[in-house]
Design an enzyme around this catalytic site. Structure first.
Site, short mmCIF file in Angstrom:
data_model
loop_
_atom_site.label_atom_id
_atom_site.label_comp_id
_atom_site.label_asym_id
_atom_site.label_seq_id
_atom_site.Cartn_x
_atom_site.Cartn_y
_atom_site.Cartn_z
N PRO A 1 0.77 -1.23 -0.14
CA PRO A 1 0.03 -0.05 -0.18
C PRO A 1 0.74 1.36 -0.03
CG PRO A 1 -0.76 -1.53 1.63
CD PRO A 1 0.72 -2.11 1.05
N HIS A 2 0.44 2.07 -0.92
CA HIS A 2 1.09 3.49 -1.03
C HIS A 2 0.16 4.50 -1.46
CE1 HIS A 2 1.68 1.47 -4.80
NE2 HIS A 2 1.93 2.48 -5.46
N GLY A 3 0.32 5.65 -1.25
CA GLY A 3 -0.50 6.83 -1.56
C GLY A 3 -0.54 7.24 -3.04
#
Length: 146
Positions: free
Chosen positions: A63-65
Site C-alpha cells: 500500500p502507498h498513496g
C-alpha cells in the site's frame, strides 16, 4: 536529519488476520507514527487501493498513496507487517506481508522495484512469512533492497 528507511521498530510480526482496509490503516498509521508521512497520506493510500489493488503477487501487498498525496510525505520510509495467516486483498489474492511505503520524489519507484525483485523469489516470501524476528525480516529485505 534523514531517518533510516526501515528499522526493526517498524516491523510487526505475527499479526492476526484483519481486512485489507484494516491492514492499510495499520501500515499507514505506522508510517505516520514513525514521522514518514502526515495523517492525510492515509487518504491517498485508501484512494490508491480503491482505484487499483496494491497486491503485487506472491503473497505481497505494498500500500502507498496516489501521486496527489506526495506532498504529505516528509521522509522516505517503509513499514512491514507480517500476517502468517494472510489478509484477503480480493479476487483470491492473499497477502502474508504488507509493506507500507512512502517515498520522497521518485524514491518510491526505486524502492518498489527493488522490493519487487526481492519478493519475486517465492523462497524469500516464505522466509518473510515465517520469520521469527524483526531483524530476520530486515536482513531479507536489505539483501534485495539496500
Amino acid at each position: 536529519m534523514a531517518k533510516e528507511i526501515l528499522t526493526t521498530q517498524n516491523i510487526i510480526l505475527k499479526q492476526k488476520p484483519e481486512t485489507k482496509w484494516e491492514a492499510i490503516e495499520r501500515v499507514g498509521g505506522m508510517l505516520v507514527n514513525s514521522g514518514y508521512v502526515t495523517p492525510k497520506y492515509l487518504d491517498g493510500m485508501k484512494e490508491r487501493e480503491e482505484k487499483f489493488t496494491t497486491y503485487i503477487g506472491n503473497g505481497i501487498a505494498i500500500p502507498h498513496g496516489v501521486n496527489e498525496y506526495k506532498n504529505e510525505i516528509m521522509e522516505t520510509g517503509l513499514v512491514i507487517v507480517q500476517y502468517p495467516d494472510g489478509v484477503d486483498f480480493g479476487k483470491g489474492n492473499t497477502a502474508y506481508i504488507v509493506i507500507g511505503i512512502a517515498g520522497k520524489g521518485d524514491e518510491h519507484l526505486e524502492i518498489l522495484t527493488k522490493i519487487a525483485l526481492t519478493v519475486q523469489d517465492k523462497g524469500n516470501v516464505e522466509r518473510l512469512r515465517f520469520a521469527e524476528t524483526a531483524r530476520e525480516i530486515l536482513s531479507i529485505i536489505e539483501e534485495g533492497v539496500m
